[in-house]
Scaffold this motif. Structure first.
Motif, PDB file in Angstrom:
ATOM      1  N   VAL A   1      58.610  45.063  60.333  1.00 55.07           N
ATOM      2  CA  VAL A   1      58.247  44.258  59.163  1.00 55.07           C
ATOM      3  C   VAL A   1      56.737  44.374  58.911  1.00 55.07           C
ATOM      4  O   VAL A   1      55.934  44.235  59.840  1.00 55.07           O
ATOM      5  CB  VAL A   1      58.658  42.776  59.363  1.00 55.07           C
ATOM      6  CG1 VAL A   1      58.124  41.903  58.232  1.00 55.07           C
ATOM      7  CG2 VAL A   1      60.170  42.657  59.435  1.00 55.07           C
ATOM      8  N   LEU A   2      56.388  44.637  57.654  1.00 58.22           N
ATOM      9  CA  LEU A   2      54.977  44.779  57.285  1.00 58.22           C
ATOM     10  C   LEU A   2      54.226  43.464  57.476  1.00 58.22           C
ATOM     11  O   LEU A   2      54.799  42.392  57.335  1.00 58.22           O
ATOM     12  CB  LEU A   2      54.873  45.168  55.811  1.00 58.22           C
ATOM     13  CG  LEU A   2      55.232  46.607  55.419  1.00 58.22           C
ATOM     14  CD1 LEU A   2      55.230  46.744  53.900  1.00 58.22           C
ATOM     15  CD2 LEU A   2      54.286  47.603  56.049  1.00 58.22           C
ATOM     16  N   TRP A   3      52.941  43.565  57.765  1.00 54.66           N
ATOM     17  CA  TRP A   3      51.995  42.444  57.845  1.00 54.66           C
ATOM     18  C   TRP A   3      52.220  41.540  59.048  1.00 54.66           C
ATOM     19  O   TRP A   3      51.744  40.417  59.082  1.00 54.66           O
ATOM     20  CB  TRP A   3      52.004  41.587  56.558  1.00 54.66           C
ATOM     21  CG  TRP A   3      52.087  42.400  55.326  1.00 54.66           C
ATOM     22  CD1 TRP A   3      53.079  42.347  54.382  1.00 54.66           C
ATOM     23  CD2 TRP A   3      51.161  43.397  54.864  1.00 54.66           C
ATOM     24  NE1 TRP A   3      52.840  43.262  53.392  1.00 54.66           N
ATOM     25  CE2 TRP A   3      51.663  43.914  53.662  1.00 54.66           C
ATOM     26  CE3 TRP A   3      49.961  43.901  55.373  1.00 54.66           C
ATOM     27  CZ2 TRP A   3      51.011  44.908  52.951  1.00 54.66           C
ATOM     28  CZ3 TRP A   3      49.319  44.905  54.666  1.00 54.66           C
ATOM     29  CH2 TRP A   3      49.837  45.385  53.477  1.00 54.66           C
TER      30      TRP A   3
ATOM     31  N   SER B   1      61.432  52.153  63.353  1.00 51.55           N
ATOM     32  CA  SER B   1      60.172  52.145  64.082  1.00 51.55           C
ATOM     33  C   SER B   1      60.414  52.409  65.574  1.00 51.55           C
ATOM     34  O   SER B   1      61.323  51.816  66.175  1.00 51.55           O
ATOM     35  CB  SER B   1      59.499  50.790  63.898  1.00 51.55           C
ATOM     36  OG  SER B   1      58.481  50.648  64.840  1.00 51.55           O
ATOM     37  N   GLY B   2      59.582  53.260  66.143  1.00 53.00           N
ATOM     38  CA  GLY B   2      59.702  53.551  67.573  1.00 53.00           C
ATOM     39  C   GLY B   2      58.806  52.663  68.414  1.00 53.00           C
ATOM     40  O   GLY B   2      58.555  52.943  69.590  1.00 53.00           O
TER      41      GLY B   2
ATOM     42  N   LYS C   1      58.800  49.265  54.942  1.00 56.59           N
ATOM     43  CA  LYS C   1      59.026  48.919  56.341  1.00 56.59           C
ATOM     44  C   LYS C   1      57.851  49.424  57.163  1.00 56.59           C
ATOM     45  O   LYS C   1      57.310  50.496  56.886  1.00 56.59           O
ATOM     46  CB  LYS C   1      60.292  49.598  56.856  1.00 56.59           C
ATOM     47  CG  LYS C   1      61.577  49.052  56.260  1.00 56.59           C
ATOM     48  CD  LYS C   1      62.747  49.805  56.863  1.00 56.59           C
ATOM     49  CE  LYS C   1      63.995  49.749  56.025  1.00 56.59           C
ATOM     50  NZ  LYS C   1      64.660  48.485  55.976  1.00 56.59           N
ATOM     51  N   LYS C   2      57.485  48.645  58.170  1.00 59.27           N
ATOM     52  CA  LYS C   2      56.384  49.093  59.025  1.00 59.27           C
ATOM     53  C   LYS C   2      56.901  50.154  59.992  1.00 59.27           C
ATOM     54  O   LYS C   2      58.017  50.052  60.501  1.00 59.27           O
ATOM     55  CB  LYS C   2      55.837  47.906  59.826  1.00 59.27           C
ATOM     56  CG  LYS C   2      54.543  48.264  60.526  1.00 59.27           C
ATOM     57  CD  LYS C   2      53.892  47.052  61.099  1.00 59.27           C
ATOM     58  CE  LYS C   2      54.412  46.792  62.488  1.00 59.27           C
ATOM     59  NZ  LYS C   2      53.804  45.654  63.135  1.00 59.27           N
ATOM     60  N   ARG C   3      56.112  51.182  60.202  1.00 55.41           N
ATOM     61  CA  ARG C   3      56.496  52.231  61.139  1.00 55.41           C
ATOM     62  C   ARG C   3      55.357  52.431  62.137  1.00 55.41           C
ATOM     63  O   ARG C   3      54.228  52.004  61.899  1.00 55.41           O
ATOM     64  CB  ARG C   3      56.793  53.523  60.382  1.00 55.41           C
ATOM     65  CG  ARG C   3      57.756  53.313  59.222  1.00 55.41           C
ATOM     66  CD  ARG C   3      58.250  54.615  58.664  1.00 55.41           C
ATOM     67  NE  ARG C   3      59.352  55.125  59.449  1.00 55.41           N
ATOM     68  CZ  ARG C   3      59.695  56.407  59.497  1.00 55.41           C
ATOM     69  NH1 ARG C   3      59.000  57.291  58.828  1.00 55.41           N
ATOM     70  NH2 ARG C   3      60.719  56.808  60.216  1.00 55.41           N
ATOM     71  N   LEU C   4      55.693  53.106  63.202  1.00 55.04           N
ATOM     72  CA  LEU C   4      54.678  53.411  64.205  1.00 55.04           C
ATOM     73  C   LEU C   4      53.715  54.424  63.597  1.00 55.04           C
ATOM     74  O   LEU C   4      54.149  55.417  63.013  1.00 55.04           O
ATOM     75  CB  LEU C   4      55.402  54.030  65.391  1.00 55.04           C
ATOM     76  CG  LEU C   4      54.640  54.295  66.656  1.00 55.04           C
ATOM     77  CD1 LEU C   4      54.429  52.986  67.391  1.00 55.04           C
ATOM     78  CD2 LEU C   4      55.441  55.238  67.525  1.00 55.04           C
ATOM     79  N   ASP C   5      52.412  54.182  63.737  1.00 50.28           N
ATOM     80  CA  ASP C   5      51.428  55.128  63.225  1.00 50.28           C
ATOM     81  C   ASP C   5      51.063  56.072  64.379  1.00 50.28           C
ATOM     82  O   ASP C   5      50.536  55.631  65.397  1.00 50.28           O
ATOM     83  CB  ASP C   5      50.192  54.345  62.737  1.00 50.28           C
ATOM     84  CG  ASP C   5      49.134  55.257  62.139  1.00 50.28           C
ATOM     85  OD1 ASP C   5      49.203  56.480  62.394  1.00 50.28           O
ATOM     86  OD2 ASP C   5      48.251  54.758  61.435  1.00 50.28           O
ATOM     87  N   VAL C   6      51.372  57.361  64.191  1.00 49.02           N
ATOM     88  CA  VAL C   6      51.176  58.294  65.312  1.00 49.02           C
ATOM     89  C   VAL C   6      49.697  58.585  65.578  1.00 49.02           C
ATOM     90  O   VAL C   6      49.367  59.295  66.520  1.00 49.02           O
ATOM     91  CB  VAL C   6      51.960  59.618  65.098  1.00 49.02           C
ATOM     92  CG1 VAL C   6      53.447  59.373  65.174  1.00 49.02           C
ATOM     93  CG2 VAL C   6      51.576  60.285  63.800  1.00 49.02           C
ATOM     94  N   ASN C   7      48.807  58.045  64.733  1.00 55.31           N
ATOM     95  CA  ASN C   7      47.369  58.181  65.015  1.00 55.31           C
ATOM     96  C   ASN C   7      46.799  56.936  65.680  1.00 55.31           C
ATOM     97  O   ASN C   7      45.603  56.852  65.962  1.00 55.31           O
ATOM     98  CB  ASN C   7      46.584  58.452  63.725  1.00 55.31           C
ATOM     99  CG  ASN C   7      47.028  59.748  63.111  1.00 55.31           C
ATOM    100  OD1 ASN C   7      47.076  60.762  63.801  1.00 55.31           O
ATOM    101  ND2 ASN C   7      47.391  59.731  61.837  1.00 55.31           N
ATOM    102  N   GLU C   8      47.660  55.934  65.890  1.00 61.18           N
ATOM    103  CA  GLU C   8      47.202  54.664  66.452  1.00 61.18           C
ATOM    104  C   GLU C   8      47.203  54.705  67.985  1.00 61.18           C
ATOM    105  O   GLU C   8      47.908  55.529  68.592  1.00 61.18           O
ATOM    106  CB  GLU C   8      48.107  53.524  65.977  1.00 61.18           C
ATOM    107  CG  GLU C   8      47.892  53.149  64.522  1.00 61.18           C
ATOM    108  CD  GLU C   8      46.590  52.397  64.301  1.00 61.18           C
ATOM    109  OE1 GLU C   8      46.255  51.549  65.134  1.00 61.18           O
ATOM    110  OE2 GLU C   8      45.925  52.691  63.294  1.00 61.18           O
TER     111      GLU C   8
END
Ligand code: ATP
Ligand code: MG
Length: 443
Positions: free
Chosen positions: A216-218, A260-261, A419-426
């Protein structure tokens, strides 16, 4: 993006919190806001030169918390609470906190639990009879419900007709509705809010995010996540023990996470010695020198055993196209990536004439149905309290968000943006790469 929280109008009643606690720690609308993006880069992006001055216009959300004046008169107020979608550890804690806070602190007398999700609003418009009885809730009736997993109200999918739901709310004279659920529930809540606005009826709608797969975003964290990570780690540990105890052993665990992973990645980092972490955000390529199957064989021969964590939404494009099946809420049913990998890996070792033993664990419902960890219980308490503050202040059409250690009011329209997803640069994904040594992409 809409970031302004809607409210019914001037709040005129003094908050009972002021009277009973004589506290002055109140949030001021308009003044107390939280930056959406706290990075310097984000701030600079939001700034623009204007005749020698810099005007900062960063996106902000309203800070959640108690207001000095409230909109609703607690004496005559009627409140309904509904839990929708799948189970998550902490649903009962949130219900308990809403009820006790409403009744003990704000002196609200009429609180109802709506059974089985949006289905609980089903009624016959002619006879006005409801398909399911609503439950009267008070501090006593919710005592100890946090000792149980699941939802004491019952939950469910489907049946989200905003017109019929607003009819039901009006039939029962409800002033405040709390919807507790994931992305689907919050999209449904937004549709209900739009219908409430269209009819210009005074009903506050406050969404409370429940998303153990963190999509979920935010919201940087939601209730149940910590507890689910704990259970996922248990499953990974079992798989690893099995793998370590067998010749060329492979432990494979499928973990919740449609889009989301995040849960899979967090559990893998908690373990620190997982060998492969497969998530929906990183496309899977199986064949070839740099494909997953070759990497698995090499690692097994090298290390002697391996453990793989795969998110349920990973590698969906690997399946041959077939008719899309949907659940009652309209979510696409995912193909079983765990079983698919189990067969492919076993076949690959057979084809190469290498002995192996693969143990597959799918702990899916065990993650959802457990009770909460202490940390999650604290989070549920704060979430419930902030939702009550928001509703009593007359806020509506918003979800209680959480970011940068602050609870916020996020307009439901902003929640439904995606939808929020995993950011692969995070950092989380970079930690996964560091812990596993796996490549950042396959193929
Ligand atoms: P989880 O994914 O954790 O199980 P969820 O809230 O996403 O939780 P869903 O079953 O997808 O679970 O949805 C819950 C409720 O929201 C259902 O009653 C469903 O009909 C309704 N809903 C889902 N998507 C929408 C939408 N886009 N518009 C209106 N209602 C929706
Ligand atoms: Mg969902």
């Amino acid at each position: 993006m809409e970031s302004l929280t809607q409210a019914f109008g001037q709040a005129t009643f003094p908050s009972p919190l002021k009277v009973s606690f004589q506290t002055e720690n109140f949030i001021e609308d308009g003044k107390d806001r939280v930056l959406v993006d706290i990075s310097l880069e984000g701030l600079l992006k939001a700034s623009r030169p204007n005749s020698g001055h810099i005007l900062f216009q960063p996106s902000t959300f309203e800070l959640a918390g108690p207001r000095e004046k409230i909109f609703w008169n607690p004496d005559s107020l009627k409140v309904a609470i509904v839990t929708c979608g799948g189970l998550a550890p902490g649903l009962n804690n949130v219900v308990q906190n809403l009820v006790t806070f409403l009744s003990d602190r704000y002196r609200v007398k009429h609180i109802y639990g709506v059974p089985y999700g949006y289905q609980g609003f089903t009624h016959d418009p002619l006879t006005k009879r409801f398909a399911f009885g609503w439950r009267r809730l008070d501090s006593l009736s919710v005592q100890n419900i946090d000792f149980e997993g699941g939802s004491v109200l019952g939950t469910g999918r489907g049946h989200s007709n905003p017109i019929s739901i607003v009819d039901a709310l009006m039939l029962r004279d409800i002033n405040i509705l709390f919807t507790i659920g994931g992305d689907g529930t919050l999209a449904g809540a937004n549709a209900i809010h739009q219908e409430i606005k269209r009819r210009k009826v005074p009903i506050s709608l406050i969404g409370i995010p429940k998303t153990i797969d963190n999509d979920v975003l935010w919201v940087s964290k939601t209730f149940g996540f910590e507890s689910a990570v704990g259970k996922a780690v248990e499953a990974l540990r079992c798989a690893q023990t099995e793998a370590r105890s067998a010749y060329h052993g492979i432990g494979l665990v499928k973990i919740m996470g449609r889009n989301s992973g995040s849960l899979t990645a967090t559990a893998a980092v908690a373990m620190n010695d997982i060998d492969f972490v497969l998530v929906p955000e990183v496309p899977l390529r199986l064949e070839g020198q740099n494909g997953l199957l070759n990497a698995i064989v090499r690692k097994v021969l090298d290390k002697g055993y391996i453990t793989i964590a795969v998110a349920e939404g990973a590698g969906q494009d690997l399946f041959p196209p077939s008719e899309i099946e949907k659940d009652a809420s309209g979510n696409e049913k995912l193909k079983d990536i765990g079983k698919y990998l189990q067969k492919l890996i076993t076949d690959e070792f057979k084809a190469r004439n290498i002995e192996t033993t693969l143990k597959y664990i799918d702990p899916s419902y065990m993650l959802r149905s457990q009770t909460t960890s202490a940390d999650d219980s604290v989070f549920c308490a704060k979430l419930g309290q902030n939702a009550v503050h928001a509703a009593m202040a007359g806020k509506t059409g918003c979800m209680i968000g959480y970011a940068h250690e602050r609870f916020t009011h996020v307009p439901l329209s902003a929640v439904s943006m995606g939808k929020k997803r995993l950011d692969v640069n995070e950092p989380l994904w970079l930690s996964v790469l560091a812990a596993t040594g796996q490549p950042s992409y396959w193929g």
